[in-house]
Motif scaffolding. Sequence first.
Motif, PDB file in Angstrom:
ATOM      1  N   ASP A 116     -27.575  -0.638 -48.793  1.00 20.82           N
ATOM      2  CA  ASP A 116     -28.299  -1.836 -49.205  1.00 20.82           C
ATOM      3  C   ASP A 116     -29.596  -1.445 -49.921  1.00 20.82           C
ATOM      4  OD1 ASP A 116     -29.818  -4.117 -49.311  1.00 20.82           O
ATOM      5  OD2 ASP A 116     -29.559  -4.654 -47.195  1.00 20.82           O
ATOM      6  N   PRO A 117     -29.808  -1.948 -51.137  1.00 17.01           N
ATOM      7  CA  PRO A 117     -31.020  -1.582 -51.893  1.00 17.01           C
ATOM      8  C   PRO A 117     -32.315  -2.026 -51.207  1.00 17.01           C
ATOM      9  CG  PRO A 117     -29.529  -2.913 -53.257  1.00 17.01           C
ATOM     10  CD  PRO A 117     -28.890  -2.801 -51.912  1.00 17.01           C
ATOM     11  N   ALA A 118     -32.241  -2.965 -50.294  1.00 18.03           N
ATOM     12  CA  ALA A 118     -33.473  -3.435 -49.653  1.00 18.03           C
ATOM     13  C   ALA A 118     -33.908  -2.537 -48.498  1.00 18.03           C
ATOM     14  CB  ALA A 118     -33.273  -4.861 -49.137  1.00 18.03           C
ATOM     15  N   VAL A 119     -33.035  -1.620 -48.095  1.00 18.66           N
ATOM     16  CA  VAL A 119     -33.309  -0.811 -46.898  1.00 18.66           C
ATOM     17  C   VAL A 119     -33.974   0.520 -47.254  1.00 18.66           C
ATOM     18  CG1 VAL A 119     -32.183   0.460 -45.013  1.00 18.66           C
ATOM     19  CG2 VAL A 119     -31.486  -1.882 -45.538  1.00 18.66           C
ATOM     20  N   LEU A 120     -34.964   0.912 -46.445  1.00 15.72           N
ATOM     21  CA  LEU A 120     -35.637   2.203 -46.620  1.00 15.72           C
ATOM     22  C   LEU A 120     -34.598   3.327 -46.554  1.00 15.72           C
ATOM     23  CD1 LEU A 120     -38.022   4.200 -46.738  1.00 15.72           C
ATOM     24  CD2 LEU A 120     -38.446   3.769 -44.328  1.00 15.72           C
ATOM     25  N   THR A 121     -34.503   4.096 -47.650  1.00 17.49           N
ATOM     26  CA  THR A 121     -33.455   5.102 -47.766  1.00 17.49           C
ATOM     27  C   THR A 121     -34.063   6.493 -47.749  1.00 17.49           C
ATOM     28  OG1 THR A 121     -32.197   3.535 -49.105  1.00 17.49           O
ATOM     29  CG2 THR A 121     -31.485   5.830 -49.177  1.00 17.49           C
ATOM     30  N   ILE A 122     -33.625   7.298 -46.784  1.00 17.97           N
ATOM     31  CA  ILE A 122     -34.119   8.668 -46.659  1.00 17.97           C
ATOM     32  C   ILE A 122     -33.105   9.598 -47.311  1.00 17.97           C
ATOM     33  CG2 ILE A 122     -34.619  10.512 -44.988  1.00 17.97           C
ATOM     34  CD1 ILE A 122     -35.613   8.378 -43.067  1.00 17.97           C
ATOM     35  N   GLY A 123     -33.581  10.585 -48.074  1.00 13.67           N
ATOM     36  CA  GLY A 123     -32.681  11.532 -48.740  1.00 13.67           C
ATOM     37  C   GLY A 123     -32.856  12.939 -48.198  1.00 13.67           C
ATOM     38  N   LEU A 173     -33.143   1.579 -41.482  1.00 11.55           N
ATOM     39  CA  LEU A 173     -33.084   2.850 -42.213  1.00 11.55           C
ATOM     40  C   LEU A 173     -31.655   3.106 -42.678  1.00 11.55           C
ATOM     41  CD1 LEU A 173     -34.843   5.356 -39.761  1.00 11.55           C
ATOM     42  CD2 LEU A 173     -35.784   4.464 -41.906  1.00 11.55           C
ATOM     43  N   GLN A 174     -31.509   3.871 -43.739  1.00  7.84           N
ATOM     44  CA  GLN A 174     -30.211   4.450 -44.086  1.00  7.84           C
ATOM     45  C   GLN A 174     -30.482   5.845 -44.665  1.00  7.84           C
ATOM     46  OE1 GLN A 174     -28.598   1.395 -46.611  1.00  7.84           O
ATOM     47  NE2 GLN A 174     -29.956   1.846 -48.343  1.00  7.84           N
TER      48      GLN A 174
END
Length: 593
Positions: A363-370, A401-402
């Motif tokens: 989801d683009p709205a969710v804080l995404t960790i790489g 988070l994702q």
Amino acid sequence: MVENFSELPANKAVFAYFSMEVGIDAVMPTYCGGLGILAGDTLRAAADLGLPMVAVTLLHRKGYFRQYLDNHGNQIEMEARWFPEEVLELLPMRVLVNIAGRQVQVQAWRHFIQGEFGHTIPVYFLDTALPENNPWDQALTDCLYGGDTRYRLCQEAVLGFGGVAMLRMLGHHRVQAYHMNEGHSAFVTLALLEDQTLGRGLSSVTDSDMEAVRKRCVFTTHTPVAAGHDRFDYELIREVLGAERSEFLATTQCCSCSVLNMSHLALCFSRYINGVSMRHEEISRSIFPNHIVNAITNGVHAVTWVSPPFRRVYDHYIPEWRRDNQYLRYAIKIPLDEIRRAHGEAKREMLAEVNRRTGACLDPAVLTIGFARRAVQYKRADLLFSDVNELKRIAEQVGPLQVVYAGKAHPRDEASKAVIRRIFEVAAALGHSIPIVYLEEYDIDLAKYVCSGVDVWLNTPLRPLEASGTSGMKAALNGVPSFSVLDGWWVEGHIENVTGWSIGNGWQSEDSVHHEVTSLYDKLERVIIPMFYKHPDTFANVMRSAIALNGSYFNAQRMVAQYLQNVYLRAGKTNGHSVPSQKTAESAILRGL
Ligand SMILES: *Cc1c(COP(=O)(O)O)cnc(C)c1O
């Protein structure tokens, strides 16, 4: 001054860059990770600056490998065959390399790297797949980091001896500096020593012969991890390189306890030695106490790693940035809305690619960790999951988070393959509460998406093993702040809450793993997640400072300019600590080039 370089004909002085791997394009799988990408970025920046450089590597017809991951995260490896004839030009020259008494024929393929102003740098890919060679020798330039120790030694003989001979055959007679990117190419020094003593043999080598070779060689060491420093048994050296070479090596300091250490060989015969960050300089001095080790901190090639949306923003606000990356300093004047908009676009493009590849619905709205890099144990890809319940609680209570993962494990590195499986297990256990994807086939194309499209770049190496690390620099150029253990480049690039966040108490502290994990969860809970969801302007400010402060410095144009100023133009000087004045640099150009 620098522009004149591009008009020099082939017989004028060049800098010769040797690297076992070079990452140029995803269609040429001749690289494995950071070392090869750095080589590619170095050459791209050298082309931008108009440097008279040539590069030598091996063809690797079967690449490193193609990675497939089954539903449990088991890694399956396949040959990464590619078609050199579609992208490279075959040259007619051949050279001979003596391997275990056989004369192995070597040919070369050429690729030109083009800089911002059209200056080109040739990369020569050495290839032994010729019908004149026996089948085993034909396969010598097939697999990057494949095969056994003997195979590796023979490959390094092709790279070092074959490379020096090929450059001469191609008309590059005046090589101002041979730059060994890691110890794999250290036989360059022995090849030069043989030239130096031509007709007399290696048994007659004098101190002044050695000094003459040393004046022309430069060595960059890239890792404190032992696996990065090739060691070969003396018996094997004798068998593959012959009695004369092995007897000579035995008389030098690079062969101890019947083992030849390729890094020691490079160290012995280089006038300048450097690590790849300030912290790595310090660590390398303790590993090699008998040598003066300097530091030139790595950088990445900005135009290559900046996403299309940010390229458009930079082109608009700071049009000079492509020609001179230092202008990225002025990213500080770009409106925060523009930064957010460009990142939003890069994030949507990355998520679309991830969802297309995996069928996930991130989801683009969710804080995404790489987290994407070679899967090796010391990088601790699973540190984030040290306490899965705590992570789950934070995501539920503070904000969702994702996580996006990618990275290949070396085919023989079972421990690192187990780390990939562990991430799959955690992903299955967390299900929808924290969506986690692990992408197959991490390569240049995927890195461009992931490094630019996530919101936070996570880096959790075991200190002090991360000599530099470069993917956090790619992220910074795209306004993606790092959340990282203070090791490698981050010791220099970190300003808390300004360019990102540290994990642990500082680079000098003796944090236990427990301490690091507590710090990791604590900052996620109290600082990063709340800032992302509740204070978007504060977060965008961090994004912008990451570009202005770190993008403007941790780029390959700055790095190559430092190699030029502190190394290439300082022929014969063995202590690279003081920076030469402009006058010295100019007169060196006049004398040497
Ligand atoms: C940049 C890059 C790396 C290196 O990442 P580190 O953070 O330096 O470990 C490895 N693989 C690919 C494909 C890259 O683009």
